[in-house]
Enzyme design. Sequence first.
Site, PDB file in Angstrom:
ATOM      1  N   TYR A 144       0.851  -1.197   0.000  1.00  0.00           N
ATOM      2  CA  TYR A 144       0.000   0.000   0.000  1.00  0.00           C
ATOM      3  C   TYR A 144       0.880   1.238   0.000  1.00  0.00           C
ATOM      4  O   TYR A 144       1.851   1.313   0.764  1.00  0.00           O
ATOM      5  CB  TYR A 144      -0.880  -0.002   1.254  1.00  0.00           C
ATOM      6  CG  TYR A 144      -1.813   1.188   1.361  1.00  0.00           C
ATOM      7  CD1 TYR A 144      -2.866   1.352   0.470  1.00  0.00           C
ATOM      8  CD2 TYR A 144      -1.649   2.132   2.373  1.00  0.00           C
ATOM      9  CE1 TYR A 144      -3.740   2.431   0.581  1.00  0.00           C
ATOM     10  CE2 TYR A 144      -2.516   3.216   2.488  1.00  0.00           C
ATOM     11  CZ  TYR A 144      -3.566   3.363   1.598  1.00  0.00           C
ATOM     12  OH  TYR A 144      -4.409   4.437   1.715  1.00  0.00           O
ATOM     13  N   ASP A 239       9.165   2.925   0.103  1.00  0.00           N
ATOM     14  CA  ASP A 239       8.109   3.548   0.889  1.00  0.00           C
ATOM     15  C   ASP A 239       8.347   3.164   2.342  1.00  0.00           C
ATOM     16  O   ASP A 239       8.026   2.062   2.774  1.00  0.00           O
ATOM     17  CB  ASP A 239       6.750   3.062   0.385  1.00  0.00           C
ATOM     18  CG  ASP A 239       5.593   3.643   1.184  1.00  0.00           C
ATOM     19  OD1 ASP A 239       5.847   4.273   2.238  1.00  0.00           O
ATOM     20  OD2 ASP A 239       4.438   3.457   0.769  1.00  0.00           O
ATOM     21  N   LYS A 267       3.760   9.082   8.942  1.00  0.00           N
ATOM     22  CA  LYS A 267       3.497   8.532  10.281  1.00  0.00           C
ATOM     23  C   LYS A 267       4.413   9.106  11.373  1.00  0.00           C
ATOM     24  O   LYS A 267       4.173  10.219  11.808  1.00  0.00           O
ATOM     25  CB  LYS A 267       3.482   7.010  10.203  1.00  0.00           C
ATOM     26  CG  LYS A 267       2.366   6.553   9.232  1.00  0.00           C
ATOM     27  CD  LYS A 267       1.951   5.118   9.256  1.00  0.00           C
ATOM     28  CE  LYS A 267       0.672   4.945   8.450  1.00  0.00           C
ATOM     29  NZ  LYS A 267       0.751   4.133   7.271  1.00  0.00           N
TER      30      LYS A 267
HETATM   31  C1  LIG Z   1       0.089   4.603   5.861  1.00  0.00           C
HETATM   32  C2  LIG Z   1       0.878   4.342   4.643  1.00  0.00           C
HETATM   33  C3  LIG Z   1       0.817   5.204   3.536  1.00  0.00           C
HETATM   34  C4  LIG Z   1      -0.158   6.322   3.424  1.00  0.00           C
HETATM   35  O1  LIG Z   1       0.031   7.310   4.381  1.00  0.00           O
HETATM   36  P1  LIG Z   1      -1.219   8.279   4.753  1.00  0.00           P
HETATM   37  O2  LIG Z   1      -0.604   9.260   5.694  1.00  0.00           O
HETATM   38  O3  LIG Z   1      -2.258   7.402   5.344  1.00  0.00           O
HETATM   39  O4  LIG Z   1      -1.661   8.913   3.491  1.00  0.00           O
HETATM   40  C5  LIG Z   1       1.688   4.970   2.496  1.00  0.00           C
HETATM   41  N1  LIG Z   1       2.556   3.952   2.519  1.00  0.00           N
HETATM   42  C6  LIG Z   1       2.630   3.106   3.565  1.00  0.00           C
HETATM   43  C7  LIG Z   1       3.639   2.008   3.545  1.00  0.00           C
HETATM   44  C8  LIG Z   1       1.777   3.265   4.643  1.00  0.00           C
HETATM   45  O5  LIG Z   1       1.827   2.387   5.642  1.00  0.00           O
END
Ligand SMILES: *Cc1c(COP(=O)(O)O)cnc(C)c1O
Length: 429
Positions: A144, A239, A267
């Site tokens: 994701y 990511d 985060k």
């Molecule tokens: C949470 C998450 C996102 C998206 O971040 P948001 O602040 O919710 O838009 C993207 N990549 C990873 C790996 C995530 O865990």
Amino acid sequence: MNHSISKELFEKAQKLIPGGVNSPVRAFKAVGGNPIFIKKAKGAHIYDENDNQYIELINSWGPMILGHANEMIAEAMQKVLADSWSFGAPTRREVEMAELIIEMMPSIEKVRLVNSGTEACLSAVRAARGYTQREKIIKFSGCYHGHADSFLIAAGSGAVTFGTPDSLGVTQGVANDTLIANYNDLNSVQTLVDANENKIAAIIIEPVAGNMGLVLPEKDFLEGLRNICDKNNIVLIFDEVMTGFRLAKGGVQERFGVKADLTTLGKIIGGGLPVGAYGGKTEIMNCIAPAGKVYQAGTLSGNPLAMSAGLAMLNYLNSTPEVYQKLENIGEKITSGIQKINQKMGLSYTLNAVGSMFTLFFTTQKVFDFGSALQCDLALFGKYFQSMLKKGVYLAPSQFESLFLSTALSDENIAQILDAHERSLKEIL
Ligand SMILES: *Cc1c(COP(=O)(O)O)cnc(C)c1O
């Protein structure tokens, strides 16, 4: 446990907000029942509207790595308020934040601050496309990267949980530019690269995946991706929205020793406020406007309040290396405790763990990619979740999520978690 106020609020919310929640993973659709509404939290505990107390194993999906309502971060935010908290003009804290991120994440030479992980990922891909002048990207099934159109294809937890791996509203044109490979399968990547020579701008991956449950990269997988990218002039994007500042000060890249060209962060970087960032090689980052021709902007980007929380968090993590040892110890105590209980009960469920992240999969098969994650007994997980909740342990309401530990967890909390685990298994099996 009485959840009457949460139930009332949820009934009202469903009339006002789609599905009653502002992000799908908050609903309890995958596990049954209504979501609980949180009133407050402190340290390792959250409290719902009916004042039930739970031990926290989500921690806002990662950001609250020091536990809730941390006083140092609260004080940093309070200091901002008297001087106003949004200007839409450059501020000192943004420079300090950029400097700190670059110090902590060695592959980042230049960084741009944004407001969410989604923004970070979509902007990083745009930068890679602008830099390479190519259009296609490769992502991995079950990973994701936020909810931008290009990523809502085989997108893991939220999407799988709701049985719509592909979102309505994403055009075929966009989907055509997102190629899907399998996690831990270099051949699947090489095949796509060979079939799309000089067309692939970027490979984006969660270098430790947390959105199909926790899945670790096998030996040489990340190095293999690095090689493929180098040979084919593809931008490698890690990511690290979940893993950055969590699995080590410098994230997966420090822990596993493989460097990305671009990294996305979120985060923890905001200390609980909405912040994201993307950064990497100067050459690529200089493509971003106003330095270059890839447009990316944000009215609230680098917001003073968010910067103050993020700076307090990152400064603390940067100057307190013991924190990571502490997180390792807490993770080790919980996961080894769970394993012991499982063994005692003759269960061989798969437990994937690294540092302060783990997932107990309700399958006895190894989980190394999205397909293997899908083998889990989801009905059993739902029962386990509910049973744990009743015993005062707040887990992520989906099998396809990682849990996130905080430094606030005491030995007593850990014992309570393990006790709840054992009693829950006895109840549901
Ligand atoms: C949470 C998450 C996102 C998206 O971040 P948001 O602040 O919710 O838009 C993207 N990549 C990873 C790996 C995530 O865990």
